[in-house]
Design an enzyme around this catalytic site. Structure first.
Site, PDB file in Angstrom:
ATOM      1  N   ARG A   1       3.055   8.731  70.566  1.00 53.38           N
ATOM      2  CA  ARG A   1       2.047   9.755  70.875  1.00 53.38           C
ATOM      3  C   ARG A   1       2.566  11.160  70.575  1.00 53.38           C
ATOM      4  O   ARG A   1       1.810  12.131  70.665  1.00 53.38           O
ATOM      5  CB  ARG A   1       1.629   9.643  72.328  1.00 53.38           C
ATOM      6  CG  ARG A   1       1.045   8.302  72.717  1.00 53.38           C
ATOM      7  CD  ARG A   1       0.771   8.242  74.196  1.00 53.38           C
ATOM      8  NE  ARG A   1      -0.199   9.251  74.594  1.00 53.38           N
ATOM      9  CZ  ARG A   1      -1.516   9.032  74.541  1.00 53.38           C
ATOM     10  NH1 ARG A   1      -1.982   7.875  74.135  1.00 53.38           N
ATOM     11  NH2 ARG A   1      -2.356   9.979  74.876  1.00 53.38           N
TER      12      ARG A   1
ATOM     13  N   GLU B   1       0.830   9.733  54.296  1.00 57.33           N
ATOM     14  CA  GLU B   1       1.197  10.036  55.689  1.00 57.33           C
ATOM     15  C   GLU B   1       2.565   9.499  56.077  1.00 57.33           C
ATOM     16  O   GLU B   1       3.169  10.002  57.009  1.00 57.33           O
ATOM     17  CB  GLU B   1       0.122   9.573  56.662  1.00 57.33           C
ATOM     18  CG  GLU B   1       0.066   8.126  56.968  1.00 57.33           C
ATOM     19  CD  GLU B   1      -0.950   7.823  58.087  1.00 57.33           C
ATOM     20  OE1 GLU B   1      -1.735   6.898  57.911  1.00 57.33           O
ATOM     21  OE2 GLU B   1      -0.959   8.524  59.117  1.00 57.33           O
TER      22      GLU B   1
ATOM     23  N   GLU C   1      -8.402   5.165  51.916  1.00 62.83           N
ATOM     24  CA  GLU C   1      -7.430   4.716  52.926  1.00 62.83           C
ATOM     25  C   GLU C   1      -6.057   4.497  52.292  1.00 62.83           C
ATOM     26  O   GLU C   1      -5.036   4.853  52.881  1.00 62.83           O
ATOM     27  CB  GLU C   1      -7.938   3.439  53.590  1.00 62.83           C
ATOM     28  CG  GLU C   1      -6.976   2.811  54.573  1.00 62.83           C
ATOM     29  CD  GLU C   1      -6.523   3.755  55.693  1.00 62.83           C
ATOM     30  OE1 GLU C   1      -7.147   4.808  55.889  1.00 62.83           O
ATOM     31  OE2 GLU C   1      -5.514   3.434  56.332  1.00 62.83           O
TER      32      GLU C   1
ATOM     33  N   ASN D   1      -0.503  16.263  79.002  1.00 62.92           N
ATOM     34  CA  ASN D   1      -1.020  15.865  77.691  1.00 62.92           C
ATOM     35  C   ASN D   1      -2.382  16.523  77.555  1.00 62.92           C
ATOM     36  O   ASN D   1      -3.243  16.367  78.406  1.00 62.92           O
ATOM     37  CB  ASN D   1      -1.143  14.336  77.605  1.00 62.92           C
ATOM     38  CG  ASN D   1      -1.847  13.916  76.321  1.00 62.92           C
ATOM     39  OD1 ASN D   1      -1.773  14.620  75.316  1.00 62.92           O
ATOM     40  ND2 ASN D   1      -2.556  12.802  76.367  1.00 62.92           N
TER      41      ASN D   1
ATOM     42  N   LYS E   1      -2.563   6.281  53.549  1.00 62.24           N
ATOM     43  CA  LYS E   1      -1.379   5.515  53.963  1.00 62.24           C
ATOM     44  C   LYS E   1      -0.133   6.014  53.258  1.00 62.24           C
ATOM     45  O   LYS E   1       0.898   6.269  53.883  1.00 62.24           O
ATOM     46  CB  LYS E   1      -1.571   4.023  53.635  1.00 62.24           C
ATOM     47  CG  LYS E   1      -2.291   3.195  54.635  1.00 62.24           C
ATOM     48  CD  LYS E   1      -1.705   3.035  55.984  1.00 62.24           C
ATOM     49  CE  LYS E   1      -2.091   4.011  57.048  1.00 62.24           C
ATOM     50  NZ  LYS E   1      -3.401   4.406  57.380  1.00 62.24           N
TER      51      LYS E   1
ATOM     52  N   CYS F   1       0.399  13.672  73.328  1.00 62.47           N
ATOM     53  CA  CYS F   1       1.701  13.658  74.025  1.00 62.47           C
ATOM     54  C   CYS F   1       1.676  12.424  74.919  1.00 62.47           C
ATOM     55  O   CYS F   1       0.639  11.808  75.099  1.00 62.47           O
ATOM     56  CB  CYS F   1       1.870  14.888  74.912  1.00 62.47           C
ATOM     57  SG  CYS F   1       1.907  16.414  74.023  1.00 62.47           S
TER      58      CYS F   1
HETATM   59  C1  AGP Z   1      -4.163   6.816  60.278  1.00 59.77           C
HETATM   60  O1  AGP Z   1      -3.043   6.073  59.831  1.00 59.77           O
HETATM   61  C2  AGP Z   1      -3.833   7.815  61.339  1.00 59.77           C
HETATM   62  N1  AGP Z   1      -3.107   7.225  62.400  1.00 59.77           N
HETATM   63  C3  AGP Z   1      -5.052   8.611  61.770  1.00 59.77           C
HETATM   64  O2  AGP Z   1      -5.794   8.977  60.627  1.00 59.77           O
HETATM   65  C4  AGP Z   1      -6.013   7.876  62.738  1.00 59.77           C
HETATM   66  O3  AGP Z   1      -6.652   6.835  62.048  1.00 59.77           O
HETATM   67  C5  AGP Z   1      -7.050   8.873  63.241  1.00 59.77           C
HETATM   68  O4  AGP Z   1      -6.363   9.875  63.969  1.00 59.77           O
HETATM   69  C6  AGP Z   1      -8.118   8.234  64.138  1.00 59.77           C
HETATM   70  O5  AGP Z   1      -7.506   7.694  65.272  1.00 59.77           O
HETATM   71  P1  AGP Z   1      -8.403   6.726  66.201  1.00 59.77           P
HETATM   72  O6  AGP Z   1      -8.797   5.542  65.369  1.00 59.77           O
HETATM   73  O7  AGP Z   1      -7.510   6.367  67.352  1.00 59.77           O
HETATM   74  O8  AGP Z   1      -9.613   7.508  66.646  1.00 59.77           O
END
Ligand code: AGP
Length: 611
Positions: free
Chosen positions: A27, A491, A484, A101, A488, A2
């Site tokens: 966020r 998501e 990856e 948060n 992509k 958040c």
């Molecule tokens: C990937 O596109 C997502 N945003 C998510 O998988 C992200 O990589 C994961 O939550 C890890 O976040 P971080 O690198 O801030 O730890």
């Protein structure tokens, strides 16, 4: 998870709160709300389900919104209670409102106690229990600081809290545990925020609030207190980022802007770690003698960051002949890992605040392992708690889907693998310098070439946008990238996508490939090309559509693919960088074709600071 924001000063608070919330939307964006002081210094809470525009529409019914000089705001990623007006933050009473948060894990216990004390609840959230507990403690202490410090002693879980009390007009109180929080000062007042981009439009002078510290923020300035109420002297820092980092500029979406920033981000990340033409990790306490001593090396991370670890594993084991294990942080933290002081744990995290990764870091430290953070956000929790830190310099990544952060994380993993190989005498200094030079000069150019031909990716996306599912396959390094690439696409387009080792597809999953199923095949490495081509023929024989992504100049029979996207010719060790950009662009343009909310995909948030 958040985003929270607060402002107190000589200007109207509401525009500043809304601007901050728009920047913090990455966020979480299920709902938004503010609590503001009226001219008569009473507190008003205004909140709405959905995006910030819905909140703005409500403000016209509140005359105080145009004259208030102090308030707090929140943009939500729902954890307890569905997205709704009543579950939106802020929560509280006419005496105290809070924004939060994190997660209060023992909220049910707190709720039972508060109900026994005569309180009633209207929402399903954990935050309301926190707010009413602060109100309860205020009733006992008649002092905001004491009320907050005694209330949080009863909380289990994580929090970054902003609070305003009707008894203290113009003052904002803030406290944190395991979730990020900053305070900042501008020419007309002071702020609190979950992170820096929320205030960059007004100031670049900020300070981090550390674990357990209480900040008291007024127009005139910021005071920080330790849990025992001792005042803490803290210097302001100057932000490395400027406001342009937190705006889309001429791009339609943050994601596209951030993909285009990859060549520069890669150079800016790698250049500071290179001296005398070689990668140098002394700043993280890692000289060759120490590097050579580690018995086992782990990369522990989540999502895209974990996928960067998969690539790091391939390169480190290939070049240095040193085993490197990649672990999903949410699994690692509960598996009682076999670790001791002879081991190294690398925590990769763009935000540096991911709860699972932070917990894994703390566990690794308890086990005596050396911990290295690879982090993009300066001063974030992972960066401050790891034994050593290597910063990526990608600038703020606003889009929920991580792109440039992945690219720079790959760059760091490559330099780490090269130096590890040199430390283990598997690579001599001339090879080390050659590879390092290629990585920092040629690779950004490879990415530029893909960006210059991105219309080809857009055409492929248009062709396959209506697929029900998609596969991404490859061998070796290309298989590591496939994970990856699949993440992509799914998501941000919501098309179910799966990564598979090209040679494994025929052992069962091929049954899912039917007429027109797109199978994206990465083939950047010549030495595995023939094997991959056989797999492509297996796919096409069953009606699947093959999109082949391979190096310019590779001899590939035309009956093994339906569409082809070329990678610029280069050492096959580096093809993953332009291939990753192709994967990101395919995901972006598919999502664009489908009219998805590209920067704010459903159900997700940028920084997952809860388990
Ligand atoms: C990937 O596109 C997502 N945003 C998510 O998988 C992200 O990589 C994961 O939550 C890890 O976040 P971080 O690198 O801030 O730890």
């Amino acid at each position: 998870m958040c985003g929270i924001i607060g402002y107190t000063g000589s200007e109207n608070a509401v525009p500043r709160l809304l601007e901050g919330l728009r920047t913090l939307e990455y966020r979480g964006y299920d709902s938004a709300g503010i609590a503001i002081f009226s001219e008569k210094n009473s507190l008003t809470g205004i909140k709405s389900k959905g995006r910030i525009e819905n909140l703005e529409a409500k403000l016209s019914y509140f005359p105080d919104a145009s004259v208030s000089h102090c308030g707090i705001g929140h943009t939500r990623w729902a954890t307890h209670g569905e997205p709704s007006d009543i579950n939106s933050h802020p929560h509280g009473t006419p005496r105290v409102y809070i924004v939060h948060n994190g997660i209060i894990e023992n909220y049910a216990e707190l709720k039972d106690f508060l109900i026994s004390q005569g309180y009633t609840f209207s929402s399903q959230t954990d935050t309301e229990a926190a707010a009413l507990m602060i109100d309860y403690c205020y009733n006992l202490t008649q002092n905001p600081a004491d009320a907050i410090l005694s209330a949080v002693k009863r909380f289990k879980g994580s929090y970054a809290i902003g609070a305003v009390f009707s008894s203290e007009p113009g003052k904002i109180y803030a406290i944190r545990k395991d979730n990020p929080l900053i305070a900042a000062i501008s020419s007309d007042g002071c702020f609190i925020a979950s992170d820096l981009p929320a205030v960059l439009k007004y100031t670049d002078n900020y300070m981090r609030i550390d674990e357990g510290e209480l900040a008291v923020v007024e127009q005139s300035g910021i005071k920080i207190y330790s849990p025992d109420k001792t005042e803490v002297k803290r210097d302001f820092k100057k932000a490395e980022w400027d406001v342009s980092c937190a705006t889309k500029g001429e791009y339609p979406h943050f994601m596209l802007k951030e993909i285009h920033e990859e060549p520069t981000a890669l150079f800016q990340t790698l250049y500071p770690i290179i001296s005398d033409g070689m990668p140098n990790f002394d700043s993280a306490g890692l000289n060759d003698t120490r590097l050579k001593k580690f018995k086992k090396i782990y990369v522990v991370a989540c999502g895209t960051a974990m996928h960067a670890g998969l690539v790091g594993k391939f390169i480190a084991e290939k070049m240095a002949r040193v085993p490197l294990e990649v672990e999903i942080a949410s699994e690692f933290r509960y598996k009682n890992p076999i670790l001791d002081k002879t081991d190294m744990v690398i925590i990769i995290s763009q935000s540096g605040e991911t709860a699972d990764s932070l917990a894994a870091l703390r566990l690794a430290k308890q086990c005596g392992a050396y911990t290295l953070g690879v982090v993009n956000v300066p001063g974030s929790s992972v960066a401050r708690e790891a034994d050593g830190v290597i910063y990526t310099h990608a600038g703020p990544e606003i889009a929920v889907a991580s792109t440039k952060a992945y690219t720079v994380q790959l760059g760091i993993m490559y330099l780490f693998a090269f130096r590890l190989a040199y430390a283990h005498e598997k690579m001599d200094s001339s090879q080390l310098r050659k590879y390092t030079q290629e990585l920092i000069t040629s690779v950004p150019e490879l990415i530029h070439k893909i960006l210059d031909t991105q219309s080809e990716c857009a055409a492929i996306s248009k062709k396959y946008k209506n697929a029900h599912s998609a596969f991404f396959i490859g061998r070796g390094l290309d298989y590591a990238l496939s994970s990856e690439a699949a993440l992509k696409l799914k998501e941000i387009s919501y098309i179910h996508s799966e990564a598979y080792a090209a040679g494994e597809l025929k052992h069962g999953t091929l049954s899912l490939v039917c007429e027109d199923t797109p199978v994206f095949a990465f083939a950047g490495c010549a030495d595995l090309l023939d094997k991959t081509i056989s797999n492509l023929r297996e796919v096409r024989a069953r009606g699947g559509k093959v999109v082949l992504i391979c190096q310019q100049g590779f001899q590939v029979p035309s009956d093994s693919y339906d569409d082809i996207l070329y990678l610029p010719s280069c050492d096959q060790m580096f093809t993953i960088f332009p291939a990753a950009t192709i994967a990101q662009l395919i995901a972006y343009y598919t999502s664009l074709e489908l009219g998805r909310d590209i920067d704010r995909p459903r159900n997700l948030a940028k920084s997952v600071t809860v388990e």
